[in-house]
Design a protein around this motif. Structure first.
Motif, PDB file in Angstrom:
ATOM      1  N   LYS A  80      -4.227   6.083  -9.294  1.00  0.00           N
ATOM      2  CA  LYS A  80      -5.529   6.961  -9.348  1.00  0.00           C
ATOM      3  C   LYS A  80      -5.745   7.211 -10.949  1.00  0.00           C
ATOM      4  CE  LYS A  80      -6.099   6.751  -5.107  1.00  0.00           C
ATOM      5  NZ  LYS A  80      -6.296   5.489  -4.538  1.00  0.00           N
ATOM      6  N   ILE A  81      -4.755   7.266 -11.774  1.00  0.00           N
ATOM      7  CA  ILE A  81      -4.811   7.828 -13.254  1.00  0.00           C
ATOM      8  C   ILE A  81      -5.051   6.624 -14.250  1.00  0.00           C
ATOM      9  CG2 ILE A  81      -3.666   8.965 -15.059  1.00  0.00           C
ATOM     10  CD1 ILE A  81      -2.382  10.509 -12.880  1.00  0.00           C
ATOM     11  N   GLU A 125       0.797  -1.068  -0.056  1.00  0.00           N
ATOM     12  CA  GLU A 125      -0.064  -0.025  -0.051  1.00  0.00           C
ATOM     13  C   GLU A 125       0.924   1.305  -0.115  1.00  0.00           C
ATOM     14  OE1 GLU A 125      -2.855   0.074   3.210  1.00  0.00           O
ATOM     15  OE2 GLU A 125      -3.806  -2.020   2.618  1.00  0.00           O
ATOM     16  N   GLY A 126       0.520   2.284  -0.846  1.00  0.00           N
ATOM     17  CA  GLY A 126       1.296   3.262  -0.933  1.00  0.00           C
ATOM     18  C   GLY A 126       1.546   4.201   0.098  1.00  0.00           C
ATOM     19  N   THR A 136      -1.448  -6.153 -14.855  1.00  0.00           N
ATOM     20  CA  THR A 136      -2.462  -5.073 -14.781  1.00  0.00           C
ATOM     21  C   THR A 136      -1.447  -3.990 -14.317  1.00  0.00           C
ATOM     22  OG1 THR A 136      -3.097  -5.445 -12.459  1.00  0.00           O
ATOM     23  CG2 THR A 136      -4.295  -6.333 -14.330  1.00  0.00           C
ATOM     24  N   LYS A 137      -1.905  -2.639 -14.359  1.00  0.00           N
ATOM     25  CA  LYS A 137      -1.159  -1.442 -13.961  1.00  0.00           C
ATOM     26  C   LYS A 137      -1.117  -1.626 -12.332  1.00  0.00           C
ATOM     27  CE  LYS A 137      -3.474   1.948 -12.894  1.00  0.00           C
ATOM     28  NZ  LYS A 137      -4.364   3.315 -13.020  1.00  0.00           N
ATOM     29  N   VAL A 142       7.222   6.513  -4.582  1.00  0.00           N
ATOM     30  CA  VAL A 142       6.147   5.910  -3.999  1.00  0.00           C
ATOM     31  C   VAL A 142       5.178   6.983  -4.199  1.00  0.00           C
ATOM     32  CG1 VAL A 142       5.025   5.382  -1.734  1.00  0.00           C
ATOM     33  CG2 VAL A 142       7.242   4.325  -2.236  1.00  0.00           C
ATOM     34  N   GLY A 143       5.295   8.218  -3.916  1.00  0.00           N
ATOM     35  CA  GLY A 143       4.438   9.337  -4.076  1.00  0.00           C
ATOM     36  C   GLY A 143       3.850   9.444  -5.484  1.00  0.00           C
ATOM     37  N   VAL A 144       4.622   9.295  -6.506  1.00  0.00           N
ATOM     38  CA  VAL A 144       4.333   9.202  -7.929  1.00  0.00           C
ATOM     39  C   VAL A 144       3.397   7.906  -8.074  1.00  0.00           C
ATOM     40  CG1 VAL A 144       5.024   8.692 -10.254  1.00  0.00           C
ATOM     41  CG2 VAL A 144       6.223  10.697  -8.842  1.00  0.00           C
ATOM     42  N   SER A 145       3.780   6.922  -7.401  1.00  0.00           N
ATOM     43  CA  SER A 145       2.900   5.415  -7.787  1.00  0.00           C
ATOM     44  C   SER A 145       1.690   5.719  -7.038  1.00  0.00           C
ATOM     45  CB  SER A 145       3.603   4.430  -7.201  1.00  0.00           C
ATOM     46  OG  SER A 145       3.819   4.488  -5.779  1.00  0.00           O
TER      47      SER A 145
END
Length: 172
Positions: free
Chosen positions: A117-118, A37-38, A132-133, A109-112
């Motif tokens: 969500k995108i 989990e991020g 999957t993504k 991790v912040g970018v992930s």
């Protein structure tokens, strides 16, 4: 030659970690745990970054004391003093690399977290590869987790080496 060997070692460690993460994410239920989990990783890396900066402050003060002690020691030869100074430089460099790595993985991790969500236009291509993504991001995050375990080990090694260098520099 040493730098080429160091680059190869780094690529091998990161590649091996990605392969292990791929296997664990695809073949086990580890992707259902908090580790990937991020938010968990973001918190963990924030704490680790704080720990690393605390160590940096402590170690820099120790290294400055060691430098002063070595400079004042008239019993040590120039070669012995140079060896201690090289070791101090190496330890400082190692600590700096660890902190940079933690910071870079913190950003990744912040970018992930945002990437989860995108909806990317190449999602269909990723799905055609049999993944999957979310699985790819989980592989990345689990790899970051594993690599940061190594960074914790490396930070401990630097700390113990500073302690060792302190005892070496105080010997006549």
């Amino acid at each position: 030659m040493k730098s080429l060997l160091k680059i190869f070692r780094t690529i091998t460690i990161i590649g091996g970690t990605l392969c292990i993460s791929y296997f664990l994410i695809k073949e086990t239920s580890i992707n259902k745990t908090k580790i990937v989990e991020g938010e968990f990783l973001f918190t963990l890396l924030g704490v680790l970054l704080g720990f690393a900066f605390t160590l940096l402050t402590f170690i820099i003060s120790m290294l400055d004391k060691i430098k002063e002690q070595v400079a004042k020691d008239v019993n040590k030869t120039k070669v012995a003093k140079d060896n201690i100074m090289k070791r101090i430089g190496f330890l400082h460099s190692e600590l700096r690399q660890d902190i940079y790595f933690i910071f870079i993985t913190f950003i990744i991790v912040g970018v992930s977290i945002i990437a989860e969500k995108i909806n990317f236009p190449f999602s269909e291509f990723i799905n055609s590869l049999g993944t999957t993504k979310i699985e790819i991001l989980n592989i990345l995050k689990f790899s970051i987790f594993l690599l940061n375990l190594y960074v914790i080990y490396d930070l401990l090694e630097v700390t113990f080496s500073v302690s060792e260098t302190t005892s070496i520099s105080s010997q006549p």
